[in-house]
Write a protein that holds these residues in place. Structure first.
Motif, PDB file in Angstrom:
ATOM      1  N   SER A  19       0.733  -1.647   0.111  1.00 23.23           N
ATOM      2  CA  SER A  19      -0.150  -0.101  -0.342  1.00 23.23           C
ATOM      3  C   SER A  19       1.091   1.408  -0.071  1.00 23.23           C
ATOM      4  CB  SER A  19      -0.812  -0.117   1.252  1.00 23.23           C
ATOM      5  OG  SER A  19      -0.031   0.430   2.227  1.00 23.23           O
ATOM      6  N   GLY A  20       1.981   1.113  -0.008  1.00 22.26           N
ATOM      7  CA  GLY A  20       3.588   2.496   0.132  1.00 22.26           C
ATOM      8  C   GLY A  20       4.066   2.733   1.450  1.00 22.26           C
ATOM      9  N   ARG A  21       3.260   1.368   2.284  1.00 19.89           N
ATOM     10  CA  ARG A  21       3.784   2.487   3.250  1.00 19.89           C
ATOM     11  C   ARG A  21       4.867   1.947   4.295  1.00 19.89           C
ATOM     12  NH1 ARG A  21      -1.880   1.269   6.210  1.00 19.89           N
ATOM     13  NH2 ARG A  21      -0.983  -0.999   5.922  1.00 19.89           N
ATOM     14  N   ALA A  22       5.317   3.547   4.632  1.00 12.74           N
ATOM     15  CA  ALA A  22       7.305   2.219   4.986  1.00 12.74           C
ATOM     16  C   ALA A  22       7.420   1.659   6.196  1.00 12.74           C
ATOM     17  CB  ALA A  22       7.808   3.923   4.550  1.00 12.74           C
ATOM     18  N   HIS A  23       7.888   0.672   6.493  1.00 12.72           N
ATOM     19  CA  HIS A  23       8.074   0.417   7.852  1.00 12.72           C
ATOM     20  C   HIS A  23       9.730   0.429   8.094  1.00 12.72           C
ATOM     21  CE1 HIS A  23       4.011  -1.095   7.444  1.00 12.72           C
ATOM     22  NE2 HIS A  23       4.233  -1.508   6.364  1.00 12.72           N
ATOM     23  N   ASP A  24       9.521   0.459   9.558  1.00 10.77           N
ATOM     24  CA  ASP A  24      11.045   0.498  10.392  1.00 10.77           C
ATOM     25  C   ASP A  24      11.460  -0.969  10.515  1.00 10.77           C
ATOM     26  OD1 ASP A  24      12.032   2.952  10.336  1.00 10.77           O
ATOM     27  OD2 ASP A  24      10.771   3.590  11.337  1.00 10.77           O
ATOM     28  N   ILE A  25      12.072  -1.294  10.196  1.00 11.34           N
ATOM     29  CA  ILE A  25      12.374  -3.044  10.607  1.00 11.34           C
ATOM     30  C   ILE A  25      13.784  -3.226  11.647  1.00 11.34           C
ATOM     31  CG2 ILE A  25      13.288  -5.557   9.979  1.00 11.34           C
ATOM     32  CD1 ILE A  25      11.509  -5.032   7.206  1.00 11.34           C
ATOM     33  N   LYS A  26      13.616  -3.656  12.907  1.00 10.00           N
ATOM     34  CA  LYS A  26      13.980  -3.923  13.965  1.00 10.00           C
ATOM     35  C   LYS A  26      15.178  -4.781  13.313  1.00 10.00           C
ATOM     36  CE  LYS A  26      13.003  -3.760  17.631  1.00 10.00           C
ATOM     37  NZ  LYS A  26      12.307  -3.742  19.315  1.00 10.00           N
ATOM     38  N   ALA A  27      15.051  -5.901  13.178  1.00 11.65           N
ATOM     39  CA  ALA A  27      16.622  -6.542  12.731  1.00 11.65           C
ATOM     40  C   ALA A  27      15.405  -8.027  12.155  1.00 11.65           C
ATOM     41  CB  ALA A  27      16.430  -7.314  13.830  1.00 11.65           C
ATOM     42  N   ILE A  28      16.263  -8.842  11.441  1.00 14.77           N
ATOM     43  CA  ILE A  28      15.951 -10.047  10.856  1.00 14.77           C
ATOM     44  C   ILE A  28      17.085 -11.237  11.724  1.00 14.77           C
ATOM     45  CG2 ILE A  28      15.867 -11.211   8.810  1.00 14.77           C
ATOM     46  CD1 ILE A  28      15.985  -9.192   7.052  1.00 14.77           C
ATOM     47  N   ARG A  29      16.308 -11.801  12.411  1.00  7.85           N
ATOM     48  CA  ARG A  29      16.698 -12.669  13.397  1.00  7.85           C
ATOM     49  C   ARG A  29      16.531 -14.082  13.126  1.00  7.85           C
ATOM     50  NH1 ARG A  29      14.088 -13.688  17.617  1.00  7.85           N
ATOM     51  NH2 ARG A  29      12.051 -12.450  17.957  1.00  7.85           N
ATOM     52  N   ILE A  30      17.408 -15.091  13.097  1.00  9.74           N
ATOM     53  CA  ILE A  30      17.224 -16.605  13.528  1.00  9.74           C
ATOM     54  C   ILE A  30      17.897 -17.281  14.389  1.00  9.74           C
ATOM     55  CG2 ILE A  30      16.841 -16.882  10.768  1.00  9.74           C
ATOM     56  CD1 ILE A  30      19.918 -18.109  11.513  1.00  9.74           C
ATOM     57  N   PHE A  31      16.714 -18.070  15.391  1.00  9.13           N
ATOM     58  CA  PHE A  31      17.465 -18.595  16.109  1.00  9.13           C
ATOM     59  C   PHE A  31      19.009 -19.559  15.778  1.00  9.13           C
ATOM     60  CE2 PHE A  31      12.708 -19.623  17.581  1.00  9.13           C
ATOM     61  CZ  PHE A  31      13.312 -18.343  19.043  1.00  9.13           C
ATOM     62  N   ASP A  32      19.973 -19.858  16.502  1.00 14.42           N
ATOM     63  CA  ASP A  32      21.390 -20.411  16.617  1.00 14.42           C
ATOM     64  C   ASP A  32      20.986 -21.861  16.345  1.00 14.42           C
ATOM     65  OD1 ASP A  32      20.667 -21.383  18.410  1.00 14.42           O
ATOM     66  OD2 ASP A  32      22.725 -20.588  20.057  1.00 14.42           O
ATOM     67  N   GLU A  33      20.311 -22.306  16.859  1.00 16.57           N
ATOM     68  CA  GLU A  33      20.600 -24.134  16.435  1.00 16.57           C
ATOM     69  C   GLU A  33      19.006 -23.832  15.969  1.00 16.57           C
ATOM     70  OE1 GLU A  33      22.063 -25.505  19.812  1.00 16.57           O
ATOM     71  OE2 GLU A  33      20.256 -25.669  20.428  1.00 16.57           O
ATOM     72  N   GLY A  34      18.993 -25.622  14.518  1.00 15.00           N
ATOM     73  CA  GLY A  34      17.223 -26.056  15.024  1.00 15.00           C
ATOM     74  C   GLY A  34      17.146 -27.171  14.035  1.00 15.00           C
ATOM     75  N   TYR A  35      16.248 -27.873  13.696  1.00  8.81           N
ATOM     76  CA  TYR A  35      16.532 -29.097  13.160  1.00  8.81           C
ATOM     77  C   TYR A  35      15.349 -29.029  10.891  1.00  8.81           C
ATOM     78  CZ  TYR A  35      16.559 -31.378  17.262  1.00  8.81           C
ATOM     79  OH  TYR A  35      17.362 -32.280  18.106  1.00  8.81           O
ATOM     80  N   GLY A  36      16.716 -28.782  10.616  1.00  9.03           N
ATOM     81  CA  GLY A  36      16.464 -28.418   8.794  1.00  9.03           C
ATOM     82  C   GLY A  36      15.756 -27.114   8.482  1.00  9.03           C
ATOM     83  N   VAL A  37      14.055 -26.820   8.623  1.00  5.29           N
ATOM     84  CA  VAL A  37      13.970 -25.750   8.822  1.00  5.29           C
ATOM     85  C   VAL A  37      13.348 -24.584   9.195  1.00  5.29           C
ATOM     86  CG1 VAL A  37      10.708 -25.367   8.523  1.00  5.29           C
ATOM     87  CG2 VAL A  37      11.593 -27.774   7.555  1.00  5.29           C
ATOM     88  N   ILE A  38      13.964 -23.420   8.860  1.00  3.15           N
ATOM     89  CA  ILE A  38      14.612 -21.769   9.664  1.00  3.15           C
ATOM     90  C   ILE A  38      13.451 -21.521   9.687  1.00  3.15           C
ATOM     91  CG2 ILE A  38      16.024 -20.726  10.144  1.00  3.15           C
ATOM     92  CD1 ILE A  38      18.322 -22.447   8.752  1.00  3.15           C
ATOM     93  N   ASP A  39      12.584 -21.101  11.036  1.00  7.25           N
ATOM     94  CA  ASP A  39      12.079 -19.447  10.877  1.00  7.25           C
ATOM     95  C   ASP A  39      12.777 -18.229  10.664  1.00  7.25           C
ATOM     96  OD1 ASP A  39       9.918 -21.433  10.985  1.00  7.25           O
ATOM     97  OD2 ASP A  39      10.028 -21.212  13.158  1.00  7.25           O
ATOM     98  N   VAL A  40      12.458 -17.703  10.274  1.00  9.39           N
ATOM     99  CA  VAL A  40      12.939 -16.317  10.150  1.00  9.39           C
ATOM    100  C   VAL A  40      12.043 -15.397  10.681  1.00  9.39           C
ATOM    101  CG1 VAL A  40      14.337 -14.426   8.308  1.00  9.39           C
ATOM    102  CG2 VAL A  40      14.675 -16.654   7.958  1.00  9.39           C
ATOM    103  N   TYR A  41      12.899 -14.367  11.490  1.00  6.44           N
ATOM    104  CA  TYR A  41      12.293 -13.544  12.596  1.00  6.44           C
ATOM    105  C   TYR A  41      11.735 -12.180  12.242  1.00  6.44           C
ATOM    106  CZ  TYR A  41      11.220 -17.544  15.673  1.00  6.44           C
ATOM    107  OH  TYR A  41      10.763 -18.859  16.330  1.00  6.44           O
ATOM    108  N   ILE A  42      10.679 -11.254  11.846  1.00  2.98           N
ATOM    109  CA  ILE A  42      11.485  -9.989  11.414  1.00  2.98           C
ATOM    110  C   ILE A  42      10.827  -9.222  11.875  1.00  2.98           C
ATOM    111  CG2 ILE A  42      10.899  -8.585   9.572  1.00  2.98           C
ATOM    112  CD1 ILE A  42      10.988 -11.910   8.395  1.00  2.98           C
TER     113      ILE A  42
END
Length: 117
Positions: A19-42
């Motif tokens: 819709s053209g709205r700008a958003h401030d993203i603080k970080a993109i992060r992941i957990f340091d370990e996992g079982y294959g499928v990685i969730d990416v947190y924005i």
């Protein structure tokens, strides 16, 4: 909500939604370990639309940022709907993301079981 099990892939930047709205993203992060499928947190600085995880323009800008950091591979799908929050969207990375995540310190716990072969 960052803690000592997080790997920050990217610090603050701006992204624009469909819709053209700008958003401030603080970080993109992941957990340091996992079982294959990685969730990416924005993490966002302010609340976003509850359906932001579906906004193709916003996801495209997030993917552009990840590609600029060295990720080579397809775009992500949305993560578990129960993980989405007012200031957070969660994307599920494809397997191609694992090598990039490992280069940032992520540990694939499933590889421990590969030794049994």
């Amino acid at each position: 909500m960052e803690n000592d099990t997080d790997i920050t892939l990217c610090g603050p930047f701006k992204a624009t939604d469909g819709s053209g709205r700008a958003h401030d993203i603080k970080a993109i992060r992941i957990f340091d370990e996992g079982y294959g499928v990685i969730d990416v947190y924005i993490d966002f600085a302010a609340p976003v639309d509850p359906k932001a995880y579906k906004d193709q323009a916003l996801i495209s800008e997030i993917m552009t940022r990840l590609h600029s950091l060295g990720y080579v591979g397809p775009d992500f799908g949305h993560g578990d709907l129960g993980l989405q929050d007012k200031k957070l969207i969660v994307l599920e990375a494809p397997e191609e993301f694992n090598a990039f995540a490992a280069s940032k310190g992520w540990k694939n716990l499933a590889e421990e079981f590969d030794d049994d072969e």
